[in-house]
Each structure stands twice: as C-alpha cells, then as structure tokens.
Design a protein around this motif. Sequence first.
Motif, short mmCIF file in Angstrom:
data_model
loop_
_atom_site.label_atom_id
_atom_site.label_comp_id
_atom_site.label_asym_id
_atom_site.label_seq_id
_atom_site.Cartn_x
_atom_site.Cartn_y
_atom_site.Cartn_z
N LYS A 1 -6.96 -5.57 8.52
CA LYS A 1 -7.32 -4.29 7.92
C LYS A 1 -7.04 -3.09 8.83
CE LYS A 1 -10.68 -6.03 4.55
NZ LYS A 1 -9.98 -5.55 3.35
N PRO A 2 -7.32 -3.16 10.14
CA PRO A 2 -6.94 -2.02 10.98
C PRO A 2 -5.44 -1.73 10.95
CG PRO A 2 -8.52 -3.39 12.12
CD PRO A 2 -8.10 -4.15 10.90
N ARG A 3 -4.63 -2.77 10.85
CA ARG A 3 -3.18 -2.56 10.73
C ARG A 3 -2.85 -1.86 9.41
NH1 ARG A 3 0.73 -5.84 8.40
NH2 ARG A 3 -0.60 -7.69 8.37
N PHE A 4 -3.55 -2.22 8.34
CA PHE A 4 -3.31 -1.58 7.05
C PHE A 4 -3.67 -0.09 7.09
CE2 PHE A 4 -4.35 -5.91 4.91
CZ PHE A 4 -3.15 -6.42 5.36
N LEU A 5 -4.54 0.29 8.02
CA LEU A 5 -4.93 1.69 8.14
C LEU A 5 -4.00 2.50 9.02
CD1 LEU A 5 -8.84 1.55 8.44
CD2 LEU A 5 -7.50 2.58 6.59
N LEU A 6 -3.06 1.85 9.70
CA LEU A 6 -2.14 2.60 10.57
C LEU A 6 -1.40 3.73 9.84
CD1 LEU A 6 -0.45 0.02 12.99
CD2 LEU A 6 -1.79 2.02 13.60
N PRO A 7 -0.93 3.51 8.60
CA PRO A 7 -0.25 4.62 7.93
C PRO A 7 -1.17 5.78 7.54
CG PRO A 7 0.41 2.50 6.99
CD PRO A 7 -0.77 2.25 7.86
N ALA B 1 -14.83 0.20 10.12
CA ALA B 1 -15.98 1.09 9.98
C ALA B 1 -15.67 2.48 10.51
CB ALA B 1 -17.19 0.50 10.70
N VAL B 2 -14.99 2.54 11.63
CA VAL B 2 -14.59 3.84 12.18
C VAL B 2 -13.66 4.56 11.21
CG1 VAL B 2 -13.24 4.95 14.01
CG2 VAL B 2 -14.92 3.20 14.59
N GLY B 3 -12.77 3.82 10.57
CA GLY B 3 -11.89 4.42 9.58
C GLY B 3 -12.65 5.06 8.43
N VAL B 4 -13.71 4.40 7.97
CA VAL B 4 -14.53 4.95 6.89
C VAL B 4 -15.23 6.22 7.35
CG1 VAL B 4 -16.51 4.51 5.39
CG2 VAL B 4 -14.83 2.70 5.79
N VAL B 5 -15.77 6.22 8.57
CA VAL B 5 -16.42 7.41 9.12
C VAL B 5 -15.42 8.56 9.24
CG1 VAL B 5 -17.59 8.37 11.13
CG2 VAL B 5 -18.19 6.09 10.31
N LEU B 6 -14.23 8.25 9.74
CA LEU B 6 -13.20 9.29 9.86
C LEU B 6 -12.81 9.85 8.50
CD1 LEU B 6 -10.84 7.80 12.61
CD2 LEU B 6 -12.41 9.73 12.83
N ASN C 1 0.81 -1.22 0.00
CA ASN C 1 0.00 0.00 0.00
C ASN C 1 0.84 1.27 0.00
OD1 ASN C 1 0.85 -0.39 2.62
ND2 ASN C 1 -1.16 -0.12 3.57
N GLY C 2 2.17 1.12 -0.09
CA GLY C 2 3.03 2.27 -0.28
C GLY C 2 2.79 2.97 -1.60
N VAL C 3 2.06 2.31 -2.51
CA VAL C 3 1.70 2.94 -3.78
C VAL C 3 0.87 4.19 -3.54
CG1 VAL C 3 -0.45 1.63 -4.11
CG2 VAL C 3 0.83 2.43 -6.10
N ALA C 4 0.22 4.30 -2.37
CA ALA C 4 -0.57 5.49 -2.06
C ALA C 4 0.29 6.73 -2.02
CB ALA C 4 -1.29 5.30 -0.72
N VAL C 5 1.52 6.61 -1.55
CA VAL C 5 2.43 7.77 -1.49
C VAL C 5 2.80 8.21 -2.90
CG1 VAL C 5 4.45 8.72 -0.37
CG2 VAL C 5 3.36 6.68 0.59
N THR D 1 -4.62 9.37 1.54
CA THR D 1 -5.56 8.72 2.45
C THR D 1 -6.64 7.97 1.69
OG1 THR D 1 -5.15 10.56 3.96
CG2 THR D 1 -6.99 9.11 4.47
N ALA D 2 -7.13 8.55 0.59
CA ALA D 2 -8.17 7.90 -0.18
C ALA D 2 -7.70 6.57 -0.76
CB ALA D 2 -8.63 8.83 -1.31
N VAL D 3 -6.47 6.52 -1.24
CA VAL D 3 -5.94 5.26 -1.79
C VAL D 3 -5.81 4.21 -0.68
CG1 VAL D 3 -3.95 4.19 -2.89
CG2 VAL D 3 -4.78 6.39 -3.71
N LEU D 4 -5.32 4.61 0.48
CA LEU D 4 -5.19 3.65 1.59
C LEU D 4 -6.56 3.10 2.01
CD1 LEU D 4 -2.52 5.35 3.90
CD2 LEU D 4 -2.21 3.36 2.43
N VAL D 5 -7.54 3.97 2.13
CA VAL D 5 -8.88 3.53 2.52
C VAL D 5 -9.48 2.65 1.44
CG1 VAL D 5 -11.22 4.30 3.05
CG2 VAL D 5 -9.27 5.49 4.05
N ALA D 6 -9.29 3.01 0.18
CA ALA D 6 -9.82 2.20 -0.92
C ALA D 6 -9.22 0.81 -0.93
CB ALA D 6 -9.56 2.90 -2.26
N ILE D 7 -7.92 0.70 -0.65
CA ILE D 7 -7.26 -0.61 -0.61
C ILE D 7 -7.84 -1.46 0.52
CG2 ILE D 7 -5.07 -1.76 -0.11
CD1 ILE D 7 -3.67 0.51 -1.63
N VAL D 8 -8.07 -0.83 1.67
CA VAL D 8 -8.59 -1.57 2.81
C VAL D 8 -10.02 -2.02 2.58
CG1 VAL D 8 -9.32 -1.31 5.22
CG2 VAL D 8 -7.04 -0.57 4.53
#
Length: 389
Positions: A337-343, A298-303, A201-205, A320-327
């Motif tokens: 998935k929560p770990r994938f959202l840490l970045p 779900a909290v990540g999507v709301v945030l 998911n480093g592709v988001a950067v 952020t949009a790319v990271l959330v889309a990947i998750v």
Amino acid sequence: MSAETCTGIQTRRRQFPRRLAALQHAGPALGVFAAARLTGMLVMAVWAWHTGRSPRALLAGSWDSDWYLRIAAHGYGRTLRWPDGSVQSDLAFFPLYPGLVRAVTTVLPVAGGTAGLLVSWTAAGAAAWGVFRIGDRLYGRAVATALVALWGLLPHSIVLSMAYTEPVMTAFAAWSLYAVLTRRWLWAGALAALAGAARPNGVAVAAAVVVAAGCELAGNRGRGDWRLWAGAALAPAGWAGYVLWVGARTGDLLGGYFAVQTGWTSRFDFGAGTWRFARTVVTRPMDLGFTMSLALTAVGVVLFALFLLERPPLPLLVYTAVLVAIVVGGSGFFESKPRFLLPAFPLLLPVACALRKARPGAAVVVIAALAGLSFAYGAYVLTLATMAL
C-alpha cells in the motif's frame, strides 16, 4: 515550403528557449531529486554487496519486476496455480511499461532488466519535473523544490529507482494534471490515457481530467472547444481499453479483469480488509515491513486530511482522493500500500509548505531524518524483508 509549415517551424523555435528556461528553472529541484535517488541506490548497493547480492538484480528483477520483464520478452500468457487453489495471471499487469521495455530492447543492445531500469529512471526524472511544475505554479519555486525533495525521500522511494511502474505512471499523471491546470485539454487527455495504461490506479488521472472538464462545461466555459470534449473522452481510454481487452480475452467483458485481480487477492471491499489487517498488526507481532506499511498508510490518510485543509485545485483533489480511496478501500497485499501511494505526490504539499515557512535549521533536520529513514528502509525492503514490495 508552405506558409503553414514556416509558421509551425517558427513557433517551435520560439517554444524551445522557453522550455529550456523552464528546465533550468527546475534544475536545483531536479538536482536534489537525483542526489536523493542516487544516494539511496548507493546505500542499498553497499548493503547488497555486503550480503553477497547483486544490486542490479535487486533493482531490475525483484517481485513484480520479474512479471513485467517476462511480459516484455514473451507477451501475456503466464499463469501460476498455487496449492491453496489461488491463480495468479500476468493479465493483472497493465501493458504500457512492458511495452516501453520491449521498445528499448528493440532499439538498444541491452537486456530486459537494464531496459526496465532505463525506462524507470527516465520516467522518474520526468515525474520529478512534472511535480515541480505543479508545485511551482501553485506555491512558487521554494515549495516546489521542497515537494520534489520530499517525494524523492519517501520511505518507499527506492521503488522510483527500480524496474517498476510507479515512476512511469507518476510522470504521465503529473504532466496530465499540469495540462489540466493550464487548460491544455488534449494533452491532459492523452497523458491521462497513458497513465491509465500503466497501472490500475492510473484511473485516478482519468477521473481528475473528466471531473475538471465537467466542471468547466458546467460553468459554461469551453462548451465550443472541441479539445475539451476530446480530452475528456480520451482520458479513460488507456485504463478502460485494457480492462475491456482482458475481459474479452477471459470471456467476461466487464468482469474478467476484476476476476483476475481477485486471483491476486486484490479487490475493493470498502476498507474491510484494511481494518482486519490493521487489527492483526496491532494485536500480534509482525515483521517490520508490515508494521511500517500500516504506519505509512496511516500517515497518508493524515496527510490527505491536511491536504484538504489547503483547499487544493479540483483536479489535484480528485486525483489524490481516488488514489487514497483505492489504497484504504482495497484489500490484498497490504505491504504494497505505501508503494501504491507513491504517485499521490500532492499529499506532500502541506509538508512542503510547512518546510518553506520553517526555520532553516528545523527544515534541515526534517529532511535529514527523512533521508536516513528512506535510505535505510530502501535497503531493508530489497535485501532483508521477506514480504512482497
């Protein structure tokens, strides 16, 4: 000594006090982050000792850590074949982190697990500083300090203290995004390339850097600046380079890496897998870890929705949009998935801004509650949970 050399030395001498001042400016935030992570590790260690387990072994050798340390020690080539026909290859793991571990063990007389922890802890500190710099630039010191504290107290923040790749990727991501915000395009591209070599998911950067550069060019700014062009070209190099290398090694240049990920049940299916898993969690009894993973996702999507209302700078929005889309759009290992959202630290900006405006007592209650959840859940996922992290 040439005039150019003297000028370079003088420039570096002038920059050093500014960098030291910037570090001192971030000192309270970094102190809060260090206190949060040290306390989290201590709580986990006490519970691990209580259950007769080694805290170091849990931090350095749990789940994916074992794969990374094996790559660092022996290189790529490990494949596991399971009775159900699935095949798990170590080619799914990007090379930067094991490369750093290998470098540390070459220089220092330490084992791979210790080297992995040293890399992760150093990267976590660098990431916290980068997160602070972004928050400070956009909203000021108070919000930046709250942002760093929140990031260090996320329920899955124990990962920032483990031999995992999230601290490394977040460090390069945060400083790359800061470089974009300050229009240092070569730094932005180089750091994005390193982030892309750390995690899938480093592709988001890279996406954030390329889109920001494209908008800069579309606005007729910087067209004659070769640094902008070079930074944009360099940004995807780490991610694309490894994907193509795996493709060449497997005999399928463009699809080889994604076939490897499919062996790990990881693929992008536009959210179908996420929907199926969510329906399963809400209709039948599941382990706490799976339920928490769904809740945190779900909290990540709301945030993210709240983050959009803040009208963030374009680089942060794309990242952020790319990271959330990947998750949300990816399937497989939902518990991770929560770990994938840490970045995705920009998701916490709305909360950090709200804490800045809240009464001190309310802010203390929120931070204390989050700390309790973080420390307890960190101990749970490493000592009691049977699911992958």
